[in-house]
Structure formats: C-alpha cells, structure tokens
Scaffold this active site. Structure first.
Site, PDB file in Angstrom:
ATOM      1  N   SER A  93     -11.178  -0.916  -1.976  1.00 32.95           N
ATOM      2  CA  SER A  93     -12.146  -0.660  -0.855  1.00 32.95           C
ATOM      3  C   SER A  93     -11.645   0.151   0.021  1.00 32.95           C
ATOM      4  CB  SER A  93     -12.631  -1.820  -0.308  1.00 32.95           C
ATOM      5  OG  SER A  93     -11.343  -2.933  -0.352  1.00 32.95           O
ATOM      6  N   GLY A  94     -10.356   0.622   0.165  1.00 31.31           N
ATOM      7  CA  GLY A  94      -9.821   1.672   0.890  1.00 31.31           C
ATOM      8  C   GLY A  94      -9.019   1.078   1.995  1.00 31.31           C
ATOM      9  N   GLY A  95      -9.401  -0.332   2.344  1.00 29.88           N
ATOM     10  CA  GLY A  95      -8.467  -0.825   3.611  1.00 29.88           C
ATOM     11  C   GLY A  95      -6.857  -0.786   3.324  1.00 29.88           C
ATOM     12  N   PHE A  96      -6.656  -1.220   1.996  1.00 30.71           N
ATOM     13  CA  PHE A  96      -5.367  -1.325   1.892  1.00 30.71           C
ATOM     14  C   PHE A  96      -4.553   0.119   1.709  1.00 30.71           C
ATOM     15  CE2 PHE A  96      -1.461  -3.405  -0.180  1.00 30.71           C
ATOM     16  CZ  PHE A  96      -1.063  -2.413  -0.951  1.00 30.71           C
ATOM     17  N   ASP A 146     -11.209  -5.373   2.795  1.00 31.66           N
ATOM     18  CA  ASP A 146     -10.331  -6.449   3.530  1.00 31.66           C
ATOM     19  C   ASP A 146      -9.169  -5.761   4.216  1.00 31.66           C
ATOM     20  OD1 ASP A 146      -9.264  -5.322   1.395  1.00 31.66           O
ATOM     21  OD2 ASP A 146      -8.069  -7.136   0.569  1.00 31.66           O
ATOM     22  N   GLN A 189      -7.102 -13.878   0.555  1.00 34.87           N
ATOM     23  CA  GLN A 189      -6.186 -13.387   1.600  1.00 34.87           C
ATOM     24  C   GLN A 189      -5.198 -14.601   2.109  1.00 34.87           C
ATOM     25  OE1 GLN A 189      -4.697 -10.553   2.059  1.00 34.87           O
ATOM     26  NE2 GLN A 189      -6.029  -9.225   1.217  1.00 34.87           N
ATOM     27  N   GLY A 216      -3.070  -9.473  -0.955  1.00 32.03           N
ATOM     28  CA  GLY A 216      -2.110  -9.874   0.382  1.00 32.03           C
ATOM     29  C   GLY A 216      -0.850 -10.150  -0.459  1.00 32.03           C
ATOM     30  N   CYS A 306       1.977   5.584 -29.701  1.00 27.06           N
ATOM     31  CA  CYS A 306       1.543   6.592 -28.602  1.00 27.06           C
ATOM     32  C   CYS A 306       2.035   8.261 -29.358  1.00 27.06           C
ATOM     33  CB  CYS A 306       2.219   6.337 -27.508  1.00 27.06           C
ATOM     34  SG  CYS A 306       3.943   6.968 -27.281  1.00 27.06           S
ATOM     35  N   CYS A 309       5.857   8.443 -29.186  1.00 23.72           N
ATOM     36  CA  CYS A 309       6.665   7.819 -30.322  1.00 23.72           C
ATOM     37  C   CYS A 309       6.231   8.229 -31.742  1.00 23.72           C
ATOM     38  CB  CYS A 309       6.348   6.320 -30.335  1.00 23.72           C
ATOM     39  SG  CYS A 309       6.952   5.530 -28.488  1.00 23.72           S
TER      40      CYS A 309
HETATM   41  C1  LIG Z   1      -3.647   1.606  -7.183  1.00 27.60           C
HETATM   42  N1  LIG Z   1      -3.645   0.275  -7.009  1.00 27.60           N
HETATM   43  C2  LIG Z   1      -2.134   0.124  -6.193  1.00 27.60           C
HETATM   44  C3  LIG Z   1      -4.613   0.135  -5.819  1.00 27.60           C
HETATM   45  C4  LIG Z   1      -5.795  -0.919  -6.013  1.00 27.60           C
HETATM   46  S1  LIG Z   1      -4.809  -2.555  -5.750  1.00 27.60           S
HETATM   47  C5  LIG Z   1      -4.468  -2.118  -4.081  1.00 27.60           C
HETATM   48  C6  LIG Z   1      -3.769  -3.378  -3.516  1.00 27.60           C
HETATM   49  C7  LIG Z   1      -2.600  -3.984  -3.545  1.00 27.60           C
HETATM   50  C8  LIG Z   1      -2.073  -5.252  -3.344  1.00 27.60           C
HETATM   51  N2  LIG Z   1      -0.808  -5.617  -3.364  1.00 27.60           N
HETATM   52  C9  LIG Z   1      -2.810  -5.838  -2.218  1.00 27.60           C
HETATM   53  C10 LIG Z   1      -3.977  -5.484  -2.019  1.00 27.60           C
HETATM   54  C11 LIG Z   1      -4.988  -6.275  -1.182  1.00 27.60           C
HETATM   55  O1  LIG Z   1      -4.739  -7.399  -0.552  1.00 27.60           O
HETATM   56  N3  LIG Z   1      -6.406  -5.729  -0.718  1.00 27.60           N
HETATM   57  C12 LIG Z   1      -6.817  -4.377  -1.391  1.00 27.60           C
HETATM   58  N4  LIG Z   1      -7.917  -4.039  -1.282  1.00 27.60           N
HETATM   59  N5  LIG Z   1      -5.917  -3.780  -2.309  1.00 27.60           N
HETATM   60  C13 LIG Z   1      -4.826  -4.177  -2.479  1.00 27.60           C
HETATM   61 ZN   LIG Z   2       5.266   5.136 -27.283  1.00 33.27          ZN
END
Ligand SMILES: CN(C)CCSCc1cc(N)cc2c(=O)[nH]c(N)nc12
Ligand SMILES: [Zn+2]
Length: 372
Positions: A93-96, A146, A189, A216, A306, A309
C-alpha cells in the site's frame, strides 16, 4: 469468475496447505510471492518467473505511483497487461516504502506527505488514495494503508501507531471497491507486544477482510522475537482466511513461519541475492564470486531445473560475476526464485502427507551442511 476465497486442504500441526481462488486464477499455498516492485521481477523475464512455478507476484504502490504513474498503467490496461503477468498480483500500500526509503516525509493522522526519491516532487498518500491507486493498477489483492513502526520502540509508541493503522484500515476498507475475485487484506500491527497484537487482530476482524497480513515484523527484531510474536498472534487470527507475513524471509524463516500457520510470503532476499552472486541451495548459500568456484563444473544445485542449473556450471556463473556480465544476475536470480518455489512445493507436499516435521529436520540439517 470465482469469488475470492481460500480453502484449507490439509493441516499438519499449525501448518496449512490450501488453495487461494482469485479473479486471476488459483494459487496453491503456502506460497512465496516474487517481488516485482516496479512492475518487473528484477533481472527476470515473466516467462522465467512462470517457469519457476510462481503463482502470484508483488507490486508496490509507492514505486509505481511515482514511475510510470498509476494512471498511465491503467490507460495501458492495468498492471497485468503492462508486465505480461496474467496471474494474481498483490500490491503493497505504500506507507512502508515511504518510511523505509527514508523519503523526506511528514506523517499526520490523515496520511503521509513525502518527496519522491526519484525527482524530489511532492506526493501524498492516504488510505483512500493508496486504495484508489491499487484499484487503478487492477491489483488482485489490495493491502490496507498502514504504518510500520521501526523497532525497538516504547509500547506507547507502538500502541499509538497501531491504533492509527487500525483507523486507516477502516478508511481503506471504505475506499475498497468490491469486485468478484478481488480481495483486500488487513495488516496486523502491534510490534512484539501481545496485547497490542490482540487488539489489532480484533479491530481488523471487526471490519472484515478477505485475508490478513502480519505487518510490523522483519524490521530487525530477529527470528526468535519474530517467531515468538507469531506463536501468540497467528492462533487468534481467522482460521479460514489466508495469512500473509510481510517481508519474510530466508528459507529457514519461511519453514518456521509455515509451521506456525502462515500461508503467504514475500521477500527481496532471493532476487537481491541473485544480483550479488549469492546462491540459495538445499545446502545453504554459496557466494559464487568466491575463487573456489572458478573451476567447479557442477551446477549450482543438482536438483534444480532452472536455466542456470540445467545448462551451466558454477565456474560459468563465477566467471559472469567476476566479469560483471548482466547474464550473471539474470541466471542466478532465476535460480534463487526457482529454489524458493521448489522449497514451498516441498513444504506443501509434506503438509499434505503429514510429514512436515521430518522434512523440517532434514532441511535444517542440510542448510547447516559444510560448504559444498
Ligand atoms: C517488496 N516487499 C518487501 C514489499 C512488500 S512487504 C513490505 C513490508 C515489509 C514489512 N516487514 C512490514 C510491512 C508492514 O508492516 N506493512 C506494509 N504495508 N508492508 C510491509
Ligand atoms: Zn537452479
């Protein structure tokens, strides 16, 4: 078109084997979702991704809204057509990403304002705009907007952040457009505080989602604390909905999390390792830049189908990385994703046959084997 639902087919202890039915086809669980952050699984063609048996891939709202822009992808027919992947796509969703990319940002109770790490332009994400962007991308699975607080943090900080994320979950749900075969996941969370995790699960199940993610975690707390949090959080999550542990993990993390009842995973490790000469194998990891591979005629894994390999040797991969050739990351990323998919198939088959603990013992012994 089938409605979005997950069917549990077998259990082995807390572990589940099931089938997730979506508008873009079924996905066997447990499943590992290759990360396709900006509409590509880095260094892989989608034919290569399909050949590994991957059932669902991941995209990122943050990256795609900045470049090329959700509207441009919508105008091209949505992310599936844009990236030539007809299977399910889950978009975060982008917040992270705003937090983790350290973009200059201002967080408030309504959302987050940030500057693009690409060109410095200003943008704003809210539960509504994140959900709308994921809709424009035609994401099969939409994630709630989130906040993922950095750990360690005082319980009161974790509590305030979780409660804001739960308010944002309600707004995300309100903005979600229900379509047959599409789903939205709430994100639990609460850091490593059990009472806060319990409060978060209740808040999300009161709203009601098609699936539930555990957020989280995988933010530096370590495997022991992550597993301890799963031990108390997973059992109180809905039994009949898929559970997705975000950002996890190593093969050992995946195995231990499936044993604790998790169904879906995503992690950049296999793709990132593929670009840095690190191979995942049934006997631990190999650094293919290491000189000892320079004359080794064996494939990376004898059990792997793959392209790396089936056609090439460790010596060739070693050469490609030493020569900084693009084909190195392409072949090794393909191998790592193929390994992760084979591992999930092995785990799923063991759950169905009721022998997951035996498989776990064998896998862990082999991963600890001396370099080979
Ligand atoms: C490529 N991925 C690493 C991205 C998708 S997962 C990203 C991601 C990782 C972790 N560790 C915690 C959170 C979290 O608490 N909220 C959201 N929205 N995304 C999270
Ligand atoms: Zn392989």
């Amino acid at each position: 078109m089938s409605r979005f639902h997950w069917i549990c087919e077998s259990t082995d202890g807390a572990a589940r084997a099931g089938m997730l039915h979506t508008a873009h086809g079924p996905v066997a669980t447990p499943t590992f979702m290759p990360v396709g952050t900006v509409g590509t699984v880095k260094a892989m063609t989608m034919d290569a991704v399909r050949s590994t048996g991957a059932g669902i891939v991941l995209g990122n709202t943050y990256h795609l809204m900045l470049r090329p822009g959700a509207e441009r992808i919508r105008a091209q027919g949505g992310l599936h057509r844009f990236m030539d992947w007809s299977g399910p796509i889950l978009t975060d969703s982008g917040g992270f990403q705003v937090m983790s990319l350290g973009a200059l940002r201002k967080l408030d109770q309504d959302g987050v304002t940030f500057r693009s790490h690409i060109d410095g332009s200003y943008h704003r994400l809210t539960p509504e705009s994140s959900t709308d962007i994921q809709h424009a991308l035609d994401a099969t699975i939409t994630m709630c907007f989130d906040e993922c607080p950095a750990l360690p943090a005082p319980p009161e900080t974790i509590a305030a952040s979780m409660r804001m994320s739960m308010r944002w979950a309600a707004r995300s749900r309100e903005a979600f457009v229900q379509r047959t075969g599409y789903g939205q996941f709430g994100i639990v969370q609460g850091g490593t505080e059990q009472d806060l995790r319990t409060e978060s699960v209740k808040a999300l199940t009161d709203i009601g989602f098609e699936g539930y993610a555990i957020g989280g975690l995988a933010v530096g707390e370590g495997q022991e604390l992550m597993f301890a949090t799963l031990d108390t959080t997973v059992p109180i999550m809905p039994q009949n909905a898929p559970r997705y542990l975000m950002g996890v993990g190593t093969p050992d993390d995946l195995l231990g999390s499936v044993q604790r009842g998790v169904d879906m995973f995503d992690c950049v490790m296999p793709t990132r390792a593929g670009r840095t000469a690190r191979a995942y194998t049934e006997r631990g990891t190999l650094n293919l830049r290491n000189a000892r591979h320079a004359t080794d005629a064996r494939p990376i894994s004898p059990d792997c189908d793959c392209l790396a390999c089936s056609r090439h040797s460790r010596a060739y991969l070693h050469h490609l990385f030493r020569a900084n050739e693009i084909l190195g990351p392409m072949l090794l990323t393909w191998h790592n994703i193929a390994y992760y998919q084979r591992l999930m198939r092995q785990i799923r088959e063991a759950i169905i046959e009721g022998r997951l603990d035996e498989l776990a013992t064998t896998l862990r012994a082999n991963w600890a084997a001396e370099d080979w």
